[in-house]
Motif scaffolding. Structure first.
Motif, PDB file in Angstrom:
ATOM      1  N   MET A  22       5.774   5.338  -5.527  1.00  0.00           N
ATOM      2  CA  MET A  22       4.943   4.163  -5.288  1.00  0.00           C
ATOM      3  C   MET A  22       4.284   3.734  -6.598  1.00  0.00           C
ATOM      4  O   MET A  22       3.932   4.552  -7.413  1.00  0.00           O
ATOM      5  CB  MET A  22       3.845   4.484  -4.269  1.00  0.00           C
ATOM      6  N   SER A  23       4.102   2.462  -6.708  1.00  0.00           N
ATOM      7  CA  SER A  23       3.440   1.954  -7.912  1.00  0.00           C
ATOM      8  C   SER A  23       1.939   2.172  -7.800  1.00  0.00           C
ATOM      9  O   SER A  23       1.405   2.492  -6.743  1.00  0.00           O
ATOM     10  CB  SER A  23       3.742   0.464  -8.084  1.00  0.00           C
ATOM     11  N   GLU A  24       1.267   1.982  -8.895  1.00  0.00           N
ATOM     12  CA  GLU A  24      -0.185   2.135  -8.905  1.00  0.00           C
ATOM     13  C   GLU A  24      -0.868   1.021  -8.124  1.00  0.00           C
ATOM     14  O   GLU A  24      -2.003   1.173  -7.688  1.00  0.00           O
ATOM     15  CB  GLU A  24      -0.693   2.151 -10.347  1.00  0.00           C
ATOM     16  N   ASN A  25      -0.186  -0.108  -7.907  1.00  0.00           N
ATOM     17  CA  ASN A  25      -0.789  -1.261  -7.240  1.00  0.00           C
ATOM     18  C   ASN A  25      -0.754  -1.168  -5.721  1.00  0.00           C
ATOM     19  O   ASN A  25      -1.481  -1.869  -5.043  1.00  0.00           O
ATOM     20  CB  ASN A  25      -0.095  -2.553  -7.672  1.00  0.00           C
TER      21      ASN A  25
ATOM     22  N   ILE B 174      -1.169   1.172  -2.376  1.00  0.00           N
ATOM     23  CA  ILE B 174      -1.662   2.427  -1.812  1.00  0.00           C
ATOM     24  C   ILE B 174      -0.943   2.627  -0.486  1.00  0.00           C
ATOM     25  O   ILE B 174      -1.312   2.053   0.538  1.00  0.00           O
ATOM     26  CB  ILE B 174      -3.190   2.381  -1.607  1.00  0.00           C
ATOM     27  N   TYR B 175       0.108   3.424  -0.524  1.00  0.00           N
ATOM     28  CA  TYR B 175       1.004   3.606   0.622  1.00  0.00           C
ATOM     29  C   TYR B 175       0.247   3.999   1.878  1.00  0.00           C
ATOM     30  O   TYR B 175       0.483   3.449   2.953  1.00  0.00           O
ATOM     31  CB  TYR B 175       2.072   4.642   0.278  1.00  0.00           C
ATOM     32  N   ASP B 176      -0.641   4.965   1.783  1.00  0.00           N
ATOM     33  CA  ASP B 176      -1.349   5.477   2.964  1.00  0.00           C
ATOM     34  C   ASP B 176      -2.261   4.439   3.602  1.00  0.00           C
ATOM     35  O   ASP B 176      -2.642   4.586   4.765  1.00  0.00           O
ATOM     36  CB  ASP B 176      -2.154   6.725   2.610  1.00  0.00           C
ATOM     37  N   ALA B 177      -2.611   3.382   2.877  1.00  0.00           N
ATOM     38  CA  ALA B 177      -3.493   2.347   3.418  1.00  0.00           C
ATOM     39  C   ALA B 177      -2.713   1.170   3.996  1.00  0.00           C
ATOM     40  O   ALA B 177      -3.302   0.266   4.579  1.00  0.00           O
ATOM     41  CB  ALA B 177      -4.442   1.852   2.326  1.00  0.00           C
ATOM     42  N   LEU B 178      -1.388   1.160   3.835  1.00  0.00           N
ATOM     43  CA  LEU B 178      -0.566   0.065   4.358  1.00  0.00           C
ATOM     44  C   LEU B 178      -0.537   0.102   5.878  1.00  0.00           C
ATOM     45  O   LEU B 178      -0.621   1.166   6.492  1.00  0.00           O
ATOM     46  CB  LEU B 178       0.869   0.172   3.853  1.00  0.00           C
ATOM     47  N   PHE B 179      -0.397  -1.077   6.492  1.00  0.00           N
ATOM     48  CA  PHE B 179      -0.104  -1.121   7.921  1.00  0.00           C
ATOM     49  C   PHE B 179       1.219  -0.393   8.146  1.00  0.00           C
ATOM     50  O   PHE B 179       2.115  -0.423   7.291  1.00  0.00           O
ATOM     51  CB  PHE B 179       0.028  -2.567   8.410  1.00  0.00           C
ATOM     52  N   PRO B 180       1.370   0.242   9.305  1.00  0.00           N
ATOM     53  CA  PRO B 180       2.589   1.018   9.562  1.00  0.00           C
ATOM     54  C   PRO B 180       3.885   0.232   9.369  1.00  0.00           C
ATOM     55  O   PRO B 180       4.857   0.778   8.852  1.00  0.00           O
ATOM     56  CB  PRO B 180       2.427   1.473  11.013  1.00  0.00           C
ATOM     57  N   ILE B 181       3.903  -1.028   9.744  1.00  0.00           N
ATOM     58  CA  ILE B 181       5.135  -1.812   9.574  1.00  0.00           C
ATOM     59  C   ILE B 181       5.509  -1.944   8.101  1.00  0.00           C
ATOM     60  O   ILE B 181       6.681  -1.889   7.737  1.00  0.00           O
ATOM     61  CB  ILE B 181       5.045  -3.202  10.274  1.00  0.00           C
ATOM     62  N   TYR B 182       4.511  -2.082   7.236  1.00  0.00           N
ATOM     63  CA  TYR B 182       4.805  -2.184   5.810  1.00  0.00           C
ATOM     64  C   TYR B 182       5.186  -0.825   5.221  1.00  0.00           C
ATOM     65  O   TYR B 182       6.001  -0.759   4.298  1.00  0.00           O
ATOM     66  CB  TYR B 182       3.637  -2.819   5.059  1.00  0.00           C
ATOM     67  N   GLN B 183       4.646   0.249   5.768  1.00  0.00           N
ATOM     68  CA  GLN B 183       5.093   1.579   5.352  1.00  0.00           C
ATOM     69  C   GLN B 183       6.565   1.770   5.710  1.00  0.00           C
ATOM     70  O   GLN B 183       7.350   2.258   4.905  1.00  0.00           O
ATOM     71  CB  GLN B 183       4.252   2.668   6.026  1.00  0.00           C
ATOM     72  N   GLU B 184       6.920   1.367   6.939  1.00  0.00           N
ATOM     73  CA  GLU B 184       8.316   1.501   7.376  1.00  0.00           C
ATOM     74  C   GLU B 184       9.248   0.652   6.513  1.00  0.00           C
ATOM     75  O   GLU B 184      10.326   1.103   6.126  1.00  0.00           O
ATOM     76  CB  GLU B 184       8.453   1.106   8.843  1.00  0.00           C
TER      77      GLU B 184
ATOM     78  N   SER C 202       8.733  -0.305   3.460  1.00  0.00           N
ATOM     79  CA  SER C 202       8.779   0.309   2.140  1.00  0.00           C
ATOM     80  C   SER C 202       9.743   1.488   2.129  1.00  0.00           C
ATOM     81  O   SER C 202      10.529   1.652   1.191  1.00  0.00           O
ATOM     82  CB  SER C 202       7.372   0.758   1.723  1.00  0.00           C
ATOM     83  N   ASP C 203       9.699   2.304   3.178  1.00  0.00           N
ATOM     84  CA  ASP C 203      10.618   3.441   3.287  1.00  0.00           C
ATOM     85  C   ASP C 203      12.062   2.977   3.421  1.00  0.00           C
ATOM     86  O   ASP C 203      12.975   3.581   2.870  1.00  0.00           O
ATOM     87  CB  ASP C 203      10.262   4.311   4.500  1.00  0.00           C
ATOM     88  N   LEU C 204      12.259   1.906   4.157  1.00  0.00           N
ATOM     89  CA  LEU C 204      13.606   1.430   4.462  1.00  0.00           C
ATOM     90  C   LEU C 204      14.253   0.669   3.303  1.00  0.00           C
ATOM     91  O   LEU C 204      15.404   0.916   2.956  1.00  0.00           O
ATOM     92  CB  LEU C 204      13.563   0.529   5.705  1.00  0.00           C
ATOM     93  N   ILE C 205      13.507  -0.254   2.706  1.00  0.00           N
ATOM     94  CA  ILE C 205      14.109  -1.139   1.701  1.00  0.00           C
ATOM     95  C   ILE C 205      13.482  -1.015   0.315  1.00  0.00           C
ATOM     96  O   ILE C 205      13.879  -1.713  -0.609  1.00  0.00           O
ATOM     97  CB  ILE C 205      14.064  -2.618   2.160  1.00  0.00           C
TER      98      ILE C 205
ATOM     99  N   LEU D 121       7.371  -5.792  -0.745  1.00  0.00           N
ATOM    100  CA  LEU D 121       6.417  -6.778  -1.254  1.00  0.00           C
ATOM    101  C   LEU D 121       7.001  -8.191  -1.214  1.00  0.00           C
ATOM    102  O   LEU D 121       6.279  -9.158  -0.969  1.00  0.00           O
ATOM    103  CB  LEU D 121       5.972  -6.409  -2.669  1.00  0.00           C
ATOM    104  N   LYS D 122       8.303  -8.316  -1.415  1.00  0.00           N
ATOM    105  CA  LYS D 122       8.956  -9.627  -1.293  1.00  0.00           C
ATOM    106  C   LYS D 122       8.892 -10.122   0.148  1.00  0.00           C
ATOM    107  O   LYS D 122       8.593 -11.289   0.393  1.00  0.00           O
ATOM    108  CB  LYS D 122      10.415  -9.548  -1.745  1.00  0.00           C
TER     109      LYS D 122
END
Length: 80
Positions: A1-4, A6-16, A18-21, A27-28
């Protein structure tokens, strides 16, 4: 993960996503569709666009049904 990001603070859909794509593509997606709600079709292929492809194919109805995610009967009826 980049410094910009914070994975643990993302909504679950954005975590998923991020993991997937990957983070950059997540971010796009966020930038393009944030705030939108949408649902995805159950099938990947549009039936109207698929009909001419079915008519040209030499594969069996069973193989085409598995490949395109339609019932074998629908494939048979639309190859006529």
């Amino acid at each position: 993960m980049s410094e910009n990001v914070i994975y643990d603070a993302l909504f679950p859909i954005y975590q998923e996503l991020s993991d997937l794509i990957g983070e950059e593509n997540m971010l796009k997606v966020y930038g393009y569709w944030r705030g939108s709600q949408f649902s995805l079709p159950m099938r990947l292929y549009d039936s109207k666009q698929l009909r001419p492809i079915l008519k040209k194919s030499r594969a069996s109805n069973q193989d085409l049904a598995r490949l395109y995610g339609y019932f074998e009967r629908w494939i048979r009826d639309n190859r006529l």
